[in-house]
Scaffold this motif. Structure first.
Motif, PDB file in Angstrom:
ATOM      1  N   THR A 162      34.776  40.460  42.788  1.00 57.23           N
ATOM      2  CA  THR A 162      35.187  41.624  43.582  1.00 57.23           C
ATOM      3  C   THR A 162      35.343  42.910  42.767  1.00 57.23           C
ATOM      4  OG1 THR A 162      37.524  41.000  43.289  1.00 57.23           O
ATOM      5  CG2 THR A 162      36.387  40.178  45.258  1.00 57.23           C
ATOM      6  N   SER A 163      35.302  42.815  41.439  1.00 53.72           N
ATOM      7  CA  SER A 163      35.567  44.010  40.628  1.00 53.72           C
ATOM      8  C   SER A 163      34.875  43.942  39.274  1.00 53.72           C
ATOM      9  CB  SER A 163      37.078  44.191  40.425  1.00 53.72           C
ATOM     10  OG  SER A 163      37.591  43.093  39.668  1.00 53.72           O
ATOM     11  N   LEU A 165      35.857  45.194  35.422  1.00 56.94           N
ATOM     12  CA  LEU A 165      36.872  45.726  34.527  1.00 56.94           C
ATOM     13  C   LEU A 165      36.214  46.279  33.266  1.00 56.94           C
ATOM     14  CD1 LEU A 165      39.814  46.115  33.551  1.00 56.94           C
ATOM     15  CD2 LEU A 165      39.722  43.751  32.685  1.00 56.94           C
ATOM     16  N   VAL A 203      39.288  49.856  36.410  1.00 51.72           N
ATOM     17  CA  VAL A 203      38.698  48.824  37.261  1.00 51.72           C
ATOM     18  C   VAL A 203      37.917  49.489  38.366  1.00 51.72           C
ATOM     19  CG1 VAL A 203      39.152  46.848  38.772  1.00 51.72           C
ATOM     20  CG2 VAL A 203      40.607  47.231  36.783  1.00 51.72           C
ATOM     21  N   LYS A 204      36.746  48.959  38.625  1.00 53.29           N
ATOM     22  CA  LYS A 204      35.898  49.469  39.700  1.00 53.29           C
ATOM     23  C   LYS A 204      35.630  48.338  40.678  1.00 53.29           C
ATOM     24  CE  LYS A 204      31.330  51.491  40.546  1.00 53.29           C
ATOM     25  NZ  LYS A 204      30.052  51.923  39.939  1.00 53.29           N
ATOM     26  N   ASN A 205      35.932  48.601  41.960  1.00 56.10           N
ATOM     27  CA  ASN A 205      35.682  47.585  42.983  1.00 56.10           C
ATOM     28  C   ASN A 205      34.197  47.451  43.273  1.00 56.10           C
ATOM     29  OD1 ASN A 205      38.441  47.032  43.375  1.00 56.10           O
ATOM     30  ND2 ASN A 205      38.656  48.735  44.803  1.00 56.10           N
ATOM     31  N   ARG A 206      33.795  46.210  43.492  1.00 58.06           N
ATOM     32  CA  ARG A 206      32.402  45.953  43.835  1.00 58.06           C
ATOM     33  C   ARG A 206      32.226  45.918  45.352  1.00 58.06           C
ATOM     34  NH1 ARG A 206      30.013  40.888  40.936  1.00 58.06           N
ATOM     35  NH2 ARG A 206      28.107  41.889  41.674  1.00 58.06           N
TER      36      ARG A 206
END
Length: 207
Positions: A162-163, A165, A203-206
């Motif tokens: 889901t993310s 990092l 952190v970047k959400n996918r």
């Protein structure tokens, strides 16, 4: 009359002798020059190698190792980090990459691997379907003193379902000369490997 003929014969003999000596000297000079150029050509050819890449023969030139120490040292450090910090959720891939990395370093890297393994880090990567990549930003090599000290600046991407990092990674160590081999083509061994910094950047959400 007889003395005149004898004098002419003696002059002719001296002339032929001098001319013969001149021809011989010229031949010796030409032979020496030809040998010199031949050895020079052979030496140049020995420094030239051909590398087969993608079905094409590429010409390359050999040089003294001292001329390439910074380049080879940086590539050695880069290769180690790529193998050691690139992970996929597959036990076989992890073992293959780490094994390749440990050929390039001493027990200081092996201890880090053993500690991570004992703490369940690699098991967590596999069970969590996590992938990890590393991007090298720069590598500083100090070749003034031996063993050569290095500092590597890189970024890690830890990819979860889901993310993603992002982490900073700064390491240091030294390089010692060893014999070249298929497992260690650069002929360096990383010693006193240590992680100076490894912290989260974001952190970047996918989607």
């Amino acid at each position: 009359m007889m003395f005149t003929k004898m004098k002419n014969i003696d002059s002719a003999f001296k002339y032929v002798r001098n001319f013969t000596m001149l021809v011989i000297a010229g031949c010796v000079v030409i032979c020496c020059f030809a040998l010199y150029k031949s050895f020079q050509t052979v030496a140049r050819m020995q420094d030239k190698v051909y590398i087969l890449a993608a079905g094409k023969a590429l010409e390359a030139y050999a040089s003294d190792r001292k001329d390439n120490i910074p380049v080879e040292a940086r590539d050695h450090v880069k290769t180690f980090h790529k193998f050691f910090f690139t992970l996929d959720p597959d036990d076989k891939v992890i073992k293959t990459n780490v094994t390749k990395a440990l050929y390039l370093a001493d027990e200081s890297a092996k201890r880090i691997y053993d500690d991570l393994k004992e703490n369940g880090f690699y098991s967590g990567v596999i069970s969590g379907n996590i992938s990890q990549t590393v991007q090298i930003d720069s590598i500083n090599i100090d070749i003034k003193d031996y063993p050569y000290r290095f500092k590597c600046f890189a970024r890690q991407s830890i990819i979860r379902t889901t993310s993603i990092l992002k982490r900073s990674l700064i390491t240091e160590g030294s390089l010692r000369n060893v014999s070249r081999s298929d497992n260690n083509p650069h002929g360096f061994l990383i010693e006193r490997f240590n992680t100076i910094e490894n912290k989260d950047l974001g952190v970047k959400n996918r989607k």
